[in-house]
Write a protein that holds these residues in place. Structure first.
Motif, PDB file in Angstrom:
ATOM      1  N   ARG A  74      34.848  16.557  61.428  1.00 46.93           N
ATOM      2  CA  ARG A  74      34.710  15.538  60.383  1.00 46.93           C
ATOM      3  C   ARG A  74      35.227  14.184  60.881  1.00 46.93           C
ATOM      4  O   ARG A  74      34.599  13.150  60.708  1.00 46.93           O
TER       5      ARG A  74
ATOM      6  N   GLY B 235      38.390  29.543  60.739  1.00 49.74           N
ATOM      7  CA  GLY B 235      39.186  28.498  61.379  1.00 49.74           C
ATOM      8  C   GLY B 235      39.586  27.369  60.458  1.00 49.74           C
ATOM      9  O   GLY B 235      40.338  26.482  60.842  1.00 49.74           O
TER      10      GLY B 235
ATOM     11  N   ASN C 127      45.810  26.316  57.851  1.00 50.69           N
ATOM     12  CA  ASN C 127      44.661  27.186  58.074  1.00 50.69           C
ATOM     13  C   ASN C 127      45.028  28.515  58.721  1.00 50.69           C
ATOM     14  O   ASN C 127      44.134  29.297  59.014  1.00 50.69           O
TER      15      ASN C 127
ATOM     16  N   MET D 175      29.864  33.020  56.866  1.00 45.99           N
ATOM     17  CA  MET D 175      30.442  31.680  56.649  1.00 45.99           C
ATOM     18  C   MET D 175      29.483  30.815  55.829  1.00 45.99           C
ATOM     19  O   MET D 175      29.919  29.974  55.050  1.00 45.99           O
TER      20      MET D 175
ATOM     21  N   ARG E 224      33.422  26.339  62.251  1.00 46.52           N
ATOM     22  CA  ARG E 224      34.015  27.065  61.119  1.00 46.52           C
ATOM     23  C   ARG E 224      34.807  28.288  61.583  1.00 46.52           C
ATOM     24  O   ARG E 224      35.680  28.765  60.868  1.00 46.52           O
ATOM     25  N   ASN E 225      34.486  28.809  62.735  1.00 47.42           N
ATOM     26  CA  ASN E 225      35.060  30.087  63.162  1.00 47.42           C
ATOM     27  C   ASN E 225      36.350  29.905  63.978  1.00 47.42           C
ATOM     28  O   ASN E 225      36.798  28.789  64.207  1.00 47.42           O
TER      29      ASN E 225
ATOM     30  N   SER F 127      43.700  29.007  66.274  1.00 45.24           N
ATOM     31  CA  SER F 127      43.158  27.665  66.474  1.00 45.24           C
ATOM     32  C   SER F 127      43.444  26.836  65.232  1.00 45.24           C
ATOM     33  O   SER F 127      43.714  27.374  64.160  1.00 45.24           O
ATOM     34  N   TYR F 128      43.422  25.520  65.390  1.00 46.52           N
ATOM     35  CA  TYR F 128      43.647  24.602  64.270  1.00 46.52           C
ATOM     36  C   TYR F 128      42.328  24.362  63.527  1.00 46.52           C
ATOM     37  O   TYR F 128      41.279  24.891  63.919  1.00 46.52           O
ATOM     38  N   ASP F 129      42.376  23.579  62.478  1.00 46.37           N
ATOM     39  CA  ASP F 129      41.216  23.346  61.621  1.00 46.37           C
ATOM     40  C   ASP F 129      40.201  22.451  62.340  1.00 46.37           C
ATOM     41  O   ASP F 129      40.289  21.230  62.311  1.00 46.37           O
ATOM     42  N   LYS F 130      39.220  23.100  62.990  1.00 48.82           N
ATOM     43  CA  LYS F 130      38.232  22.342  63.762  1.00 48.82           C
ATOM     44  C   LYS F 130      37.199  21.653  62.870  1.00 48.82           C
ATOM     45  O   LYS F 130      36.554  20.702  63.303  1.00 48.82           O
ATOM     46  N   MET F 131      37.036  22.139  61.636  1.00 46.95           N
ATOM     47  CA  MET F 131      36.131  21.441  60.716  1.00 46.95           C
ATOM     48  C   MET F 131      36.670  20.035  60.451  1.00 46.95           C
ATOM     49  O   MET F 131      35.918  19.060  60.404  1.00 46.95           O
ATOM     50  N   ASN F 132      37.983  19.943  60.257  1.00 49.49           N
ATOM     51  CA  ASN F 132      38.571  18.629  60.010  1.00 49.49           C
ATOM     52  C   ASN F 132      38.521  17.762  61.270  1.00 49.49           C
ATOM     53  O   ASN F 132      38.367  16.541  61.186  1.00 49.49           O
TER      54      ASN F 132
END
Lengths: 427, 427
Positions: free
Chosen positions: B294, A260, A97, A45, B66-67, B286-291
């Motif tokens: 953020r 993800g 995603n 990543m 990210r994962n 899973s949903y976009d955890k980076m967003n």
């Protein structure tokens, strides 16, 4: 080490005792290793961290990617994925995603509403069925199980699903509404469908007018050798026979950038595109176009994708090698107690142990701190009729950990087989 | 200007001619204005650009955003939304960029599988119905229309839906499976449900054991005055009566940060949470955890959200003022030809013109380059029985444009009314 199958009772008993001693040594280490899921590791990543520097929001067309709109995806994202799929941008839908969610959405649409070709919604087909090449991907099978389809196993071969069986089943039974496929570097065997298999999928006669091929190109650019394997594009091949509405191709950047937080896509006929956009427009205004734009700016085009995948490959090849070398050194000398696949890409190695031993191997591994995907997971209803298959995912752990895990795994395989052979002799 | 209702035929004819002359002037300008959808403008989205500098990926718990994983959302994101909703983090599910998609998913789950309290899946209820307070949000209504529900209109009042009617209907008819609500700064009237209304929703008896309140807190922090209006939290109120499984609350940051790239959330009972997570786990890993991360880093907590919303308010108040001032100056002098709401928050003003005139007003506006939401859109099946309602969205255009658009809109209203009155006199 000698051929287990040639050992007598006393030899096997001694071997088992020796393995148990080694196994206890591993148990004493208090390991916590995981080779269960196809998860990229942190070092993979890290390769995509520049993605997060892409903070532009103005699209090539001058629209604002931050706002609502453009349900079918940003044009530049459609172009990028069209390039990867080998189709036209108008045939591409770019989503959020998760490609799994897109697959679920389409099965759901078939179930609730049907497709334009459907005599009725799939929910009204009492004995609805879906073909599942085995071993296959548990999350695919789970979707159709959730919607009440009977999951019909079809054996995999190194060239793809056994097409004699597929053709016969779909020609005869109008209740078979589709099939799950991972055509390139299949999950879990790592096989790539042959040109002939793809051609037969494109042209086969189906009793169901609304038969759909769910063609998951999860590993379309996930090469593990220098060889860039490219196969005929199912959507394009299907057009030659007027069967293009049969095809839904999927891919995502989950194993290119961030698992993800990547971007997913569908490729289908323009006619199917029109229909799914109509249905999707009731569900969502638009997907995250900022993430789409970020990905386009970072990956640029197919060449950029392939260059990025070469970085993944350099990091993954040693891990796959560690597993295969351990198998070769520790299992082959024991005789015909296991065999495994040698994937040229993708995320998995299939390990087939002596029938009746897979569950025991997974249990032994677990008790020594190594998590594998549950034995049987790659089969409908989690039932491997042979109790033979284990899916090995060597990407997430570090190389050191993969080496340790592989060593432990081999001991568990040998121990389970020794136990089995002894039990058989007792019968 | 004088009272249109007091004018005789000649006076109306002269007024109509004068209006037509003004209308033509507008047409000559070649305008391209849009007050159709509740879209934030670029200057609003610019307020959140620092969001994109938040590139951390390590969660408070030390996991890697990210994962794959954490289907129900990052813990810190659940805490943030719990804070906004006024519920516990365990009662919050944080999703992707679209709360509409979450609502669709839940209606879909009810339709295909039913809820734990359901005697059968909603698809098997032949005359299934859903209550729609009117005027309301077209995209809500469209979801239940798509799934074959009969949409039953319930009149809105400044205190929320007419609860005498709601209570009677739901107590008598087990085929009524739910209701759409926008409890704070309702779409499109901008009304906030009274404490009594919320209490009655919490305790009312429903013939359907699986009745669900879809409580869309789209504008929960979207204040347009100094007054921070906070109402009782439906989920908490419902617990007092053992009705907490009846409630699905929704919100998103679509009108806080970026409309197309925000984060959505559900609040519901822990028991409902368990059920929906089981269903969702088949659909998506899973949903976009980076967003999500953020957003947490940028907004921090409810205080941070409110501070950010104050910036929006400063920019939106002048636009709402421009519309209301134009209405006051140009419509009131004409007598009782129109009335409108004065929202304390949200994204819309409801304009009610003389019955039979709304479609004509929208048509006149369109032909002069001003797009409004189609007349009737706020009613089930897009049918406003009075042909009176127009939803005005003053956020997306610049202030200059809103001023021009409001002036044009008033001329169109007066022209349509003059035409109507003349036609009525001719009868």
């Amino acid at each position: 080490m000698a051929n287990y199958l040639a050992m007598n009772r006393d030899e096997l008993t001694a071997e088992k005792a020796a393995l148990e001693a080694k196994y206890k040594e591993f148990q004493a280490k208090g390991l916590k290793l995981n080779m269960a899921r196809g998860k990229p590791g942190p070092h993979q990543m890290d390769l995509a961290m520049d993605l997060l520097k892409m903070n532009d929001y103005t699209t090539d067309a001058g629209t604002d990617a931050r706002n609502y709109g453009e349900l079918e995806g940003l044009q530049e994202a459609r172009v990028l994925f069209a390039d990867v799929f080998g189709v036209k941008p108008e045939e591409v839908f770019v989503g959020g995603n998760s490609s799994l969610q897109l697959m679920y959405n389409l099965v759901n649409i078939g179930y609730v509403f049907g497709f334009p070709e459907s005599p009725c919604p799939w929910s009204q087909v009492e004995k609805r069925k879906f073909l599942c090449p085995v071993p296959g991907y548990d999350r695919h099978f789970a979707i159709t199980e959730e919607f009440g389809f009977e999951l019909v196993s079809v054996p995999m071969t190194p060239n793809g699903p056994d097409m004699d069986i597929v053709e016969k089943l779909v020609a005869e039974d109008p209740d078979i509404k589709g099939i799950w496929c991972v055509p390139q570097y299949s999950n879990p065997d790592g096989y790539t469908y042959s040109d002939e298999t793809i051609e037969r999928f494109a042209k086969m006669k189906t009793a169901a007018p609304d038969f759909k091929i769910f063609w998951d190109e999860a590993y379309i650019v996930h090469h593990l050798t220098d060889e860039i394997i490219e196969t005929p594009v199912l959507l394009n091949e299907s057009k030659k026979y007027g069967n293009e509405n049969r095809v839904f191709m999927f891919t995502s950047t989950s194993k290119i950038t961030f698992p993800g937080a990547g971007v997913s896509a569908i490729a289908c006929s323009e006619s199917s595109m029109k229909y799914i956009c109509k249905r999707f427009s009731v569900m969502i205004i638009s997907y995250d176009k900022m993430n789409q734009l970020r990905h386009v700016r970072f990956l640029k085009n197919k060449e950029g994708v392939l260059a990025h995948m070469a970085k993944h490959r350099r990091r993954l090849v040693p891990c796959f090698d560690a597993v295969k070398t351990a198998f070769k050194n520790n299992l082959i000398p024991c005789g015909d107690i296991a065999h495994w696949t040698d994937p040229k890409g993708g995320y998995f190695i299939s390990l087939y142990v002596m029938p009746g031993c897979a569950k025991r191997v997974a249990g032994l591994c677990k008790d020594a701190g190594l998590t594998l995907t549950g034995a049987g997971s790659a089969y409908p209803y989690h039932k491997d009729p042979e109790d033979s298959h284990l899916r090995i995912a060597p990407t997430y752990p570090s190389l050191d950990e993969v080496e340790t895990a592989s060593e432990l795994l081999c001991i568990c395989v040998r121990l389970a087989v020794a136990e089995k052979l002894l039990a058989d002799k007792a019968d």
